[in-house]
Design a protein around this motif. Structure first.
Motif: not given
Length: 564
Positions: A419-432
């Motif tokens: 995605t090239g979007d590192w701002q979604i990091g918190l959401a992705v890390m928590v879900s993963v």
């Protein structure tokens, strides 16, 4: 204090001088070999990158040819306009070709993929099967081009493994070097597939090698970058997916929703994996009971897929168009739910029918659809404390894929790089984190390791479980000189003996069960003409202490490799 300062400084300078001399000595003696190894890693990376590129371009060409679509990014929309007999016939004929190829060139009619690469790293000194791999690559190429519902990353990883195997065989590489080269090839293939150099390197170490050796990291990164360069030379420096709306969380109180999404995605991932295993078992039982030829099994799966594609053309291929629609929020709630269910069924039919392809792209699509459905519900219920529903689609995509692969680190990074979007990091890390924690307890850590467990290859538990299966009795046994023949004869009369081709995995339970000091090692010759039973030829004995020492040496060696 002042008097000690010059002596302390002299000691420090002497110590520094000694370290510099050691570094110079290492550079002189090991530098050329290290440079050669890195050069080989670079060449393997370039070759694996081109293999991934050609495989992708070949699928694009053949898929466009058989379906007649000009823009394959909109293949699903175009397929909806085709006559029903075309949608039914293409995957059926494709399955027939796949079945004939696999029947002719593989002993078991099974496609080789990521699980076989993991097996090669753990049990085969970093080697994979080449003849069967070539047949599998062609089968996956045909499957993905003719309507099979799977992904291209699994075949590409195994193709990369074949490249590294060929190189390892030519240079007569030992197990450590062979595994390092295998990691280089896999990293380059993943990087070239996703334009994701960081995730490619970590995928090779997290999923295939299953350790993070410092010495292996540098050449793997070199190969991963080489694979990325190949991708960017063809497609440019662009991301696969674009987040159309801002990806930041509206409030941190939204994080519990992503924890809940992670749990749901973990369950969805387990359902996806188990549906594949159930479909494979059911198809095998049906094939045996009806006495269907092995080469017809993929054709039957293709026929079912064609029937589904008449009503749901989005199941065709890797599902890029539908994934993009989910990530951009252009699907309704009922569409996201139904498409996820139908895609899961289509993937199960494809894999259970022994067609080709991998599970990563389907996991991305199912995850994006799951996340979108959850996001639509969550943002509708709590609009004042919610971000965009597309953010949930991205988090769901990573969560399901991570749980299927058993690779939370590399999958999280793949989502960032896609995605090239590192701002979604918190959401992705928590879900993963939540999805992998749940799914790994309901299966044997991942889809690939569960596949190996079903073949009685115990790679999921680590080296302490699978190393015994790599040590042959014949290499540990002692000759018969100096051994009292009386207890040996008694044990053989009681039926206690073992073959030299057996492994310590079979020998150690015999020692523990009977509390023996040694076991006779016998070799079966041709049948005895009088009794009709095979004649047992005594060739040696294996001692309990020798078996334990061999196991201990193997554990020490693998530990040393992982901590280089």
């Amino acid at each position: 204090m002042t008097q000690n300062s010059p002596s302390a400084l002299s000691a420090y300078l002497a110590q520094t001088r000694a370290k510099l001399q050691d570094a110079r000595r290492v550079l002189i003696h090991r530098g050329p070999s290290q440079f050669q190894f890195w050069l080989i890693a670079l060449v393997i990376g370039v070759a694996a990158g081109f293999a991934a590129l050609f495989f992708r371009e070949g699928i694009t060409w053949l898929q466009g040819t058989v379906y007649g679509a000009e823009d394959l990014d909109l293949l699903h929309s175009f397929a909806a306009t085709l006559p029903w007999y075309v949608l039914l016939g293409i995957p059926t004929l494709g399955g027939l070709v796949v079945g004939i190829v696999l029947h002719r060139y593989t002993p078991d009619g099974r496609v080789r993929s990521v699980a076989d690469v993991i097996e090669g790293a753990a049990l085969r000194d970093g080697r994979v099967e080449i003849r069967e791999g070539l047949a599998s690559a062609f089968a996956s190429f045909v499957t993905l081009s003719t309507g099979g519902s799977s992904g291209r990353e699994g075949p590409v990883v195994h193709m990369a493994g074949m490249i590294s195997t060929w190189v390892s065989n030519r240079i007569k590489a030992d197990g450590i070097t062979g595994r390092d080269l295998l990691g280089c090839a896999v990293a380059a293939a993943v990087s070239a597939s996703f334009n994701a150099p960081i995730a490619g390197a970590l995928f090779a170490m997290e999923v295939v090698l299953r350790h993070f050796s410092v010495n292996a990291f540098a050449p793997i990164v070199v190969a991963s970058v080489a694979g990325t360069v190949i991708n960017r030379l063809e497609y440019g420096d662009v991301t696969e997916f674009v987040l159309t709306t801002p990806g930041a969380l509206k409030f941190y109180v939204e994080l519990p929703a992503f924890l809940m999404l992670g749990v749901i995605c973990g369950v969805v991932a387990v359902l996806l994996m188990q549906s594949i295993f159930v479909a494979d078992k059911f198809a095998t039982t049906l094939q045996t009971s009806l006495r269907v030829p092995r080469w017809l099994r993929p054709a039957g799966a293709g026929f079912l897929l064609g029937g589904m594609a008449i009503w749901f053309p989005h199941i065709i291929g890797v599902g890029y168009e539908t994934t993009v629609l989910a990530l951009s929020g252009k699907l309704l709630l009922w569409q996201a739910i139904v498409f996820a269910m139908v895609k899961t069924a289509a993937v199960s039919i494809t894999m259970g029918g022994r067609m080709g392809g991998g599970v990563f792209s389907p996991a991305l699509m199912v995850g994006a659809l799951t996340g979108l459905a959850f996001g639509l519900i969550a943002t509708a219920m709590l609009p004042n404390v919610s971000g965009t529903h597309t953010l949930y689609a991205f988090a769901g995509m990573g969560a399901v894929a991570a749980a299927v692969l058993g690779a939370p680190i590399s999958t999280t990074l793949i989502v960032f790089e896609l995605t090239g979007d590192w701002q979604i990091g918190l959401a992705v890390m928590v879900s993963v984190s939540m999805s992998t924690a749940l799914a790994s307890r309901l299966v044997d850590r991942s889809f690939f390791l569960t596949q190996l467990e079903k073949r009685n290859l115990r790679c999921a538990a680590g080296p302490q479980a699978y190393l015994l299966g790599t040590l042959q009795v014949g290499k540990v046994m002692r000759p018969l000189e100096g051994v009292d023949p009386a207890p040996i004869a008694q044990l053989m009369e009681e039926g206690v003996a073992i073959s030299p081709e057996a492994t310590l995995e079979a020998a150690l339970p015999i020692f523990d069960r009977a509390e023996l000091e040694f076991i006779p090692v016998v070799h079966e010759e041709v049948e005895n003409a009088e009794t009709g039973e095979p004649a047992l030829i005594l060739v040696g004995v294996i001692y309990h202490i020798d078996a334990l020492k061999a196991y201990n040496r193997a554990l020490v060696a693998i530990s040393a490799e992982e901590h280089r």
